[in-house]
Design a protein around this motif. Sequence first.
Motif, PDB file in Angstrom:
ATOM      1  N   LEU A 205      -5.914  15.888  -3.529  1.00 33.34           N
ATOM      2  CA  LEU A 205      -4.559  15.347  -3.623  1.00 33.34           C
ATOM      3  C   LEU A 205      -4.298  14.529  -2.371  1.00 33.34           C
ATOM      4  O   LEU A 205      -4.401  15.043  -1.258  1.00 33.34           O
ATOM      5  N   VAL A 206      -3.974  13.253  -2.545  1.00 34.31           N
ATOM      6  CA  VAL A 206      -3.639  12.385  -1.416  1.00 34.31           C
ATOM      7  C   VAL A 206      -2.122  12.316  -1.305  1.00 34.31           C
ATOM      8  O   VAL A 206      -1.439  11.787  -2.183  1.00 34.31           O
ATOM      9  N   ALA A 207      -1.593  12.880  -0.221  1.00 34.95           N
ATOM     10  CA  ALA A 207      -0.156  12.902   0.037  1.00 34.95           C
ATOM     11  C   ALA A 207       0.052  12.401   1.464  1.00 34.95           C
ATOM     12  O   ALA A 207       0.577  13.102   2.320  1.00 34.95           O
ATOM     13  N   ALA A 208      -0.366  11.167   1.688  1.00 33.07           N
ATOM     14  CA  ALA A 208      -0.405  10.608   3.038  1.00 33.07           C
ATOM     15  C   ALA A 208       0.738   9.639   3.316  1.00 33.07           C
ATOM     16  O   ALA A 208       0.629   8.787   4.204  1.00 33.07           O
ATOM     17  N   GLY A 209       1.833   9.747   2.578  1.00 31.40           N
ATOM     18  CA  GLY A 209       3.006   8.920   2.852  1.00 31.40           C
ATOM     19  C   GLY A 209       2.685   7.445   2.850  1.00 31.40           C
ATOM     20  O   GLY A 209       2.021   6.922   1.961  1.00 31.40           O
ATOM     21  N   GLY A 210       3.162   6.744   3.875  1.00 30.39           N
ATOM     22  CA  GLY A 210       2.966   5.309   3.971  1.00 30.39           C
ATOM     23  C   GLY A 210       1.529   4.886   4.122  1.00 30.39           C
ATOM     24  O   GLY A 210       1.200   3.706   3.922  1.00 30.39           O
ATOM     25  N   HIS A 211       0.639   5.820   4.455  1.00 26.97           N
ATOM     26  CA  HIS A 211      -0.784   5.508   4.596  1.00 26.97           C
ATOM     27  C   HIS A 211      -1.551   5.651   3.276  1.00 26.97           C
ATOM     28  O   HIS A 211      -2.734   5.323   3.222  1.00 26.97           O
ATOM     29  N   THR A 212      -0.905   6.145   2.239  1.00 25.97           N
ATOM     30  CA  THR A 212      -1.607   6.505   1.006  1.00 25.97           C
ATOM     31  C   THR A 212      -2.361   5.340   0.380  1.00 25.97           C
ATOM     32  O   THR A 212      -3.548   5.443   0.046  1.00 25.97           O
ATOM     33  N   GLN A 213      -1.685   4.210   0.206  1.00 21.99           N
ATOM     34  CA  GLN A 213      -2.304   3.094  -0.509  1.00 21.99           C
ATOM     35  C   GLN A 213      -3.476   2.498   0.269  1.00 21.99           C
ATOM     36  O   GLN A 213      -4.511   2.151  -0.318  1.00 21.99           O
ATOM     37  N   SER A 214      -3.331   2.394   1.586  1.00 16.52           N
ATOM     38  CA  SER A 214      -4.435   1.834   2.367  1.00 16.52           C
ATOM     39  C   SER A 214      -5.613   2.794   2.414  1.00 16.52           C
ATOM     40  O   SER A 214      -6.774   2.371   2.426  1.00 16.52           O
ATOM     41  N   LEU A 215      -5.340   4.102   2.430  1.00 17.16           N
ATOM     42  CA  LEU A 215      -6.431   5.069   2.404  1.00 17.16           C
ATOM     43  C   LEU A 215      -7.219   4.967   1.102  1.00 17.16           C
ATOM     44  O   LEU A 215      -8.444   5.068   1.084  1.00 17.16           O
ATOM     45  N   LEU A 216      -6.500   4.727   0.009  1.00 20.04           N
ATOM     46  CA  LEU A 216      -7.144   4.622  -1.298  1.00 20.04           C
ATOM     47  C   LEU A 216      -7.770   3.254  -1.531  1.00 20.04           C
ATOM     48  O   LEU A 216      -8.598   3.090  -2.419  1.00 20.04           O
ATOM     49  N   GLY A 217      -7.335   2.258  -0.764  1.00 18.77           N
ATOM     50  CA  GLY A 217      -7.856   0.916  -0.947  1.00 18.77           C
ATOM     51  C   GLY A 217      -7.309   0.215  -2.165  1.00 18.77           C
ATOM     52  O   GLY A 217      -7.927  -0.702  -2.708  1.00 18.77           O
ATOM     53  N   ARG A 218      -6.130   0.611  -2.625  1.00 16.78           N
ATOM     54  CA  ARG A 218      -5.509  -0.032  -3.783  1.00 16.78           C
ATOM     55  C   ARG A 218      -3.994   0.093  -3.715  1.00 16.78           C
ATOM     56  O   ARG A 218      -3.463   1.026  -3.109  1.00 16.78           O
ATOM     57  N   SER A 219      -3.309  -0.857  -4.326  1.00 13.57           N
ATOM     58  CA  SER A 219      -1.858  -0.801  -4.408  1.00 13.57           C
ATOM     59  C   SER A 219      -1.437   0.007  -5.627  1.00 13.57           C
ATOM     60  O   SER A 219      -2.018  -0.129  -6.709  1.00 13.57           O
ATOM     61  N   LEU A 220      -0.430   0.836  -5.441  1.00 12.03           N
ATOM     62  CA  LEU A 220       0.154   1.587  -6.545  1.00 12.03           C
ATOM     63  C   LEU A 220       1.577   1.127  -6.807  1.00 12.03           C
ATOM     64  O   LEU A 220       2.374   1.845  -7.401  1.00 12.03           O
ATOM     65  N   GLY A 221       1.887  -0.092  -6.332  1.00 14.72           N
ATOM     66  CA  GLY A 221       3.196  -0.668  -6.609  1.00 14.72           C
ATOM     67  C   GLY A 221       4.290  -0.260  -5.647  1.00 14.72           C
ATOM     68  O   GLY A 221       5.469  -0.486  -5.923  1.00 14.72           O
ATOM     69  N   PHE A 222       3.921   0.316  -4.520  1.00 15.04           N
ATOM     70  CA  PHE A 222       4.909   0.742  -3.530  1.00 15.04           C
ATOM     71  C   PHE A 222       4.820  -0.132  -2.284  1.00 15.04           C
ATOM     72  O   PHE A 222       3.743  -0.606  -1.912  1.00 15.04           O
TER      73      PHE A 222
END
Length: 396
Positions: A205-222
Amino acid sequence: MNISSPIKLAVIGRGLIGSAAARHLSKMGHEVALIGPDEPADFSQHSGVFGSHYDEGRITRVYDPQPFWRQMNRAAISRYSEIAAEGGVEFYREAGALHIGDRETTDVASVGQACADEGIACEAYQDGALAQRFPFLKSTVGMLGYFEPRNAGYISPRRLVRAQTIAAERTGARVINEPALGISENGSGVTIRTRSGSVEAERVLVAAGGHTQSLLGRSLGFTVYARTVALFRLGAAEVQRLAGMPSMRCLGPKGDNPYILPPIPYPDGQSWLKLGGDPVDRRLDSEADIKNWFRSGGSVDVADRLQGQILDRIRDLKFEERRVMPCMTTFGDTGLPSIGPLSKRVTVAFGCYGKSAKCSDELGRLGGMALLGEVRAELAPLTGAQDPGAISAIAP
């Protein structure tokens, strides 16, 4: 640090949502690792990730304009005493919450209507009655206020994270004091790279706040936005004068709608009054943007504006020092967080809209349940939820 056998479940992010998810999963009997660093000692010199829970005051209350967030608030607040008991850390004070605005130019009346419709305890005051009930207010002419006296006040997000983390450890969770630098998924699990080595997990589970999308390497629309808060140190006499002050939401146009916390003791032994409310949204589009923002210490211009607003609202306020702090928040298009699977083994839980501190325990619970396969459809990620491919990303 290399863990020889895969951990069943890993939670990336030792913030408000991540620590809550770890507590719930561990309490259910699952093998859990909670991964993330401690709070930075010095923002200006810190090279790693940043969180949004590094202070002692966030407003809590049941009311919210949106039914979803009211539901989240109710569920989380009902467990505050449970979390405090399990973690051995007190983090909540029931000081009440005042929603206040000009009765002619704001939608403050909708607060009272929603509270009446949903059975939220609420007291209405205006003009002279408002001044009598809350004598610290500088002006109440033409103003209407709704006061939630119960299940409202403020929490310390820092202490809440501590309570959740301790509670998770007491039921068997393993805390790994490292930032996650990247994750990669394969057929048998997920590899989480940290500074000291790798952690293998069956699901993450990735719950990294503002770092989440960059950690995943993709945009989730946030979109991640910078936020500035101002803290005002008060002497003993002012603390005593404002002893009955609740948390406040000032309704008005953007930039003139601050939220205000009453004087709260901080780790330095001093009491600080806090407020925030940025007039302009400043985007943080990359990891570099986020880190540079936190290292900058926040916006002095915004703090100057906030200082004017607090002096306009609190009668004869005398403060001894001002402190400026940076923060960040995430916003999407739906008004809802993103909680659900990106692949067979990777799930996300983030998207706070500046609302999640008080209800983070319920958001974390939903994140944990989503990791186990129980997903609320309306919260599923807008992109990637049906992607059968593996996650492979390295945070910059």
